[in-house]
Design a protein around this motif. Structure first.
Motif, PDB file in Angstrom:
ATOM      1  N   LEU A 286       0.834  -1.197   0.000  1.00 40.97           N
ATOM      2  CA  LEU A 286       0.000   0.000   0.000  1.00 40.97           C
ATOM      3  C   LEU A 286       0.872   1.251   0.000  1.00 40.97           C
ATOM      4  O   LEU A 286       2.012   1.244   0.457  1.00 40.97           O
ATOM      5  CB  LEU A 286      -0.889   0.014   1.240  1.00 40.97           C
ATOM      6  CG  LEU A 286      -1.870  -1.137   1.430  1.00 40.97           C
ATOM      7  CD1 LEU A 286      -2.622  -0.962   2.748  1.00 40.97           C
ATOM      8  CD2 LEU A 286      -2.852  -1.216   0.269  1.00 40.97           C
ATOM      9  N   SER A 287       0.322   2.339  -0.498  1.00 42.53           N
ATOM     10  CA  SER A 287       0.976   3.635  -0.382  1.00 42.53           C
ATOM     11  C   SER A 287       0.531   4.296   0.917  1.00 42.53           C
ATOM     12  O   SER A 287      -0.486   3.913   1.520  1.00 42.53           O
ATOM     13  CB  SER A 287       0.620   4.530  -1.565  1.00 42.53           C
ATOM     14  OG  SER A 287      -0.754   4.899  -1.509  1.00 42.53           O
TER      15      SER A 287
ATOM     16  N   LEU B 264      -7.633   4.489   4.108  1.00 43.20           N
ATOM     17  CA  LEU B 264      -8.196   3.338   4.811  1.00 43.20           C
ATOM     18  C   LEU B 264      -8.633   3.726   6.212  1.00 43.20           C
ATOM     19  O   LEU B 264      -9.728   3.341   6.667  1.00 43.20           O
ATOM     20  CB  LEU B 264      -7.169   2.211   4.877  1.00 43.20           C
ATOM     21  CG  LEU B 264      -7.523   1.016   5.771  1.00 43.20           C
ATOM     22  CD1 LEU B 264      -8.768   0.306   5.253  1.00 43.20           C
ATOM     23  CD2 LEU B 264      -6.336   0.049   5.860  1.00 43.20           C
ATOM     24  N   SER B 265      -7.814   4.503   6.916  1.00 46.33           N
ATOM     25  CA  SER B 265      -8.170   4.897   8.284  1.00 46.33           C
ATOM     26  C   SER B 265      -9.472   5.693   8.296  1.00 46.33           C
ATOM     27  O   SER B 265     -10.294   5.529   9.203  1.00 46.33           O
ATOM     28  CB  SER B 265      -7.035   5.715   8.916  1.00 46.33           C
ATOM     29  OG  SER B 265      -6.927   7.008   8.350  1.00 46.33           O
ATOM     30  N   CYS B 266      -9.655   6.541   7.294  1.00 44.45           N
ATOM     31  CA  CYS B 266     -10.894   7.321   7.219  1.00 44.45           C
ATOM     32  C   CYS B 266     -12.084   6.440   6.848  1.00 44.45           C
ATOM     33  O   CYS B 266     -13.191   6.621   7.380  1.00 44.45           O
ATOM     34  CB  CYS B 266     -10.735   8.456   6.207  1.00 44.45           C
ATOM     35  SG  CYS B 266      -9.561   9.751   6.705  1.00 44.45           S
ATOM     36  N   GLU B 267     -11.857   5.497   5.945  1.00 45.27           N
ATOM     37  CA  GLU B 267     -12.933   4.588   5.545  1.00 45.27           C
ATOM     38  C   GLU B 267     -13.455   3.777   6.725  1.00 45.27           C
ATOM     39  O   GLU B 267     -14.653   3.472   6.805  1.00 45.27           O
ATOM     40  CB  GLU B 267     -12.438   3.649   4.447  1.00 45.27           C
ATOM     41  CG  GLU B 267     -12.203   4.323   3.110  1.00 45.27           C
ATOM     42  CD  GLU B 267     -11.473   3.416   2.138  1.00 45.27           C
ATOM     43  OE1 GLU B 267     -11.316   2.208   2.452  1.00 45.27           O
ATOM     44  OE2 GLU B 267     -11.043   3.909   1.075  1.00 45.27           O
TER      45      GLU B 267
ATOM     46  N   LEU C 103      -7.069  10.858  14.884  1.00 43.03           N
ATOM     47  CA  LEU C 103      -8.485  10.941  15.251  1.00 43.03           C
ATOM     48  C   LEU C 103      -9.284   9.696  14.867  1.00 43.03           C
ATOM     49  O   LEU C 103     -10.148   9.258  15.625  1.00 43.03           O
ATOM     50  CB  LEU C 103      -9.121  12.187  14.629  1.00 43.03           C
ATOM     51  CG  LEU C 103     -10.459  12.604  15.256  1.00 43.03           C
ATOM     52  CD1 LEU C 103     -10.276  13.034  16.709  1.00 43.03           C
ATOM     53  CD2 LEU C 103     -11.113  13.731  14.452  1.00 43.03           C
ATOM     54  N   ALA C 104      -9.012   9.124  13.698  1.00 44.00           N
ATOM     55  CA  ALA C 104      -9.812   7.982  13.242  1.00 44.00           C
ATOM     56  C   ALA C 104      -9.711   6.772  14.179  1.00 44.00           C
ATOM     57  O   ALA C 104     -10.743   6.205  14.569  1.00 44.00           O
ATOM     58  CB  ALA C 104      -9.444   7.604  11.812  1.00 44.00           C
ATOM     59  N   PRO C 105      -8.506   6.330  14.581  1.00 42.52           N
ATOM     60  CA  PRO C 105      -8.456   5.225  15.547  1.00 42.52           C
ATOM     61  C   PRO C 105      -9.133   5.567  16.867  1.00 42.52           C
ATOM     62  O   PRO C 105      -9.771   4.698  17.486  1.00 42.52           O
ATOM     63  CB  PRO C 105      -6.961   4.986  15.732  1.00 42.52           C
ATOM     64  CG  PRO C 105      -6.335   5.504  14.496  1.00 42.52           C
ATOM     65  CD  PRO C 105      -7.161   6.688  14.100  1.00 42.52           C
TER      66      PRO C 105
ATOM     67  N   ALA D 227      -4.420  -7.473   7.038  1.00 47.16           N
ATOM     68  CA  ALA D 227      -5.305  -8.169   6.100  1.00 47.16           C
ATOM     69  C   ALA D 227      -5.018  -7.760   4.663  1.00 47.16           C
ATOM     70  O   ALA D 227      -5.362  -8.489   3.721  1.00 47.16           O
ATOM     71  CB  ALA D 227      -6.769  -7.876   6.444  1.00 47.16           C
ATOM     72  N   ARG D 228      -4.380  -6.596   4.492  1.00 51.82           N
ATOM     73  CA  ARG D 228      -4.026  -6.094   3.159  1.00 51.82           C
ATOM     74  C   ARG D 228      -2.549  -6.305   2.845  1.00 51.82           C
ATOM     75  O   ARG D 228      -2.022  -5.698   1.917  1.00 51.82           O
ATOM     76  CB  ARG D 228      -4.412  -4.619   3.053  1.00 51.82           C
ATOM     77  CG  ARG D 228      -5.924  -4.408   2.989  1.00 51.82           C
ATOM     78  CD  ARG D 228      -6.296  -2.981   3.324  1.00 51.82           C
ATOM     79  NE  ARG D 228      -7.726  -2.723   3.153  1.00 51.82           N
ATOM     80  CZ  ARG D 228      -8.669  -3.109   4.010  1.00 51.82           C
ATOM     81  NH1 ARG D 228      -8.334  -3.775   5.111  1.00 51.82           N
ATOM     82  NH2 ARG D 228      -9.938  -2.846   3.773  1.00 51.82           N
TER      83      ARG D 228
END
Length: 277
Positions: free
Chosen positions: A3-4, A11-14, A133-135, A261-262
């Motif tokens: 991943l970049s 991903l964190s935002c998703e 913030l996302a976590p 997982a990615r």
């Protein structure tokens, strides 16, 4: 193909359903094809050098260390107001309660060396980012789920015990503390004040308590705040404090699981990994 850093931030935002990257999260040095990451709550210059020496593709910190993530940190403090008004605190009262935190964070960012850690990563060409913030929002939602299992007339002690069943709290070296109140008190209305940038402190707890909230949950609190709140409310209101590192680990563990997982091999240090199997 790994991943970049942009894909990892997205991903964190998703994971929390957000379209925009919060102001407290940024990429200091971009990277592509990330297949290994050193992940921790506090990763600064020494850990950047460690990652470079050991060949990690990415240093992924939780807490921001510089650049926009520190200089624009006050942007996320709007969450303080949002959470209070969601629990019935009038907006004017909420903004006044949050004003001290906003002012302190603004002054702190203005005085810090916001280039120190990012410049080390740049010198080493070591990909480096922080996601804050996302976590924390993931962790907040899990704590809200626990609170939602209880009725208003249930006891505070039972709520504290149920929080302790979360793996991160069960595995932590710190215990969940009832800093204000009594375990036999009725739980009443609960406000989980996490994922708002930083600890709410005395002023925000007072705003909650004075407008119908009976139990406030923080992840950390200062001794002076505890003393002032106890003096003001005695045992009539409740302040549950879950512990900073264990609380941060809840959301970070979810992010680590999603990265692995990615195909990103994550090494968890500096508080990450508490409660993971």
């Amino acid at each position: 193909m790994g991943l970049s850093t942009a894909e990892i931030m997205d991903l964190s935002c998703e994971l929390v359903g957000w379209d925009e990257v919060p102001g407290d999260s940024t990429t200091y040095v971009e990277g592509d094809d990330v297949e290994s990451a050193l992940v921790g709550i506090d990763l600064e210059s020494p850990e950047i050098q460690l990652a470079d020496r050991e060949g990690y593709d990415l240093v992924l910190a939780h807490h921001p260390t510089g650049d926009e993530a520190r200089l624009e940190f006050t942007d996320v403090l709007e969450k303080q107001v949002e959470f209070m008004t969601n629990h019935g605190v009038p907006e004017e009262v909420a903004r006044d309660a949050a004003s001290g935190i906003v002012d302190r964070m603004d002054h702190g960012a203005h005085s810090m060396n916001y280039r120190h850690d990012p410049s080390v990563a740049e010198l080493l060409d070591q990909p480096y980012m922080n996601i804050h913030l996302a976590p924390d929002e993931i962790g907040r939602r899990k704590m809200v789920e626990v609170a939602d299992e209880f009725a208003a007339d249930d006891e505070v002690g039972d709520f504290v015990d149920a929080l302790g069943d979360l793996p991160e709290f069960d595995d932590a070296m710190t215990d969940i503390q009832l800093r204000v109140g009594d375990e036999a008190n009725e739980l009443g209305e609960v406000a989980v004040h996490h994922a708002a940038g930083t600890n709410g402190g005395e002023d925000i707890a007072r705003a909650y308590f004075d407008h119908g909230v009976d139990t406030v949950l923080y992840i950390h609190v200062g001794a002076g705040d505890t003393e002032a709140l106890t003096e003001a409310y005695g045992d009539e209101k409740n302040l549950v404090v879950t512990g900073h590192i264990a609380s941060d680990a809840i959301g970070l563990n979810v992010l680590i699981d999603e990265l692995e997982a990615r195909g990103v091999d994550c090494t968890a240090i500096s508080g990450c990994g508490i409660g993971r199997e």
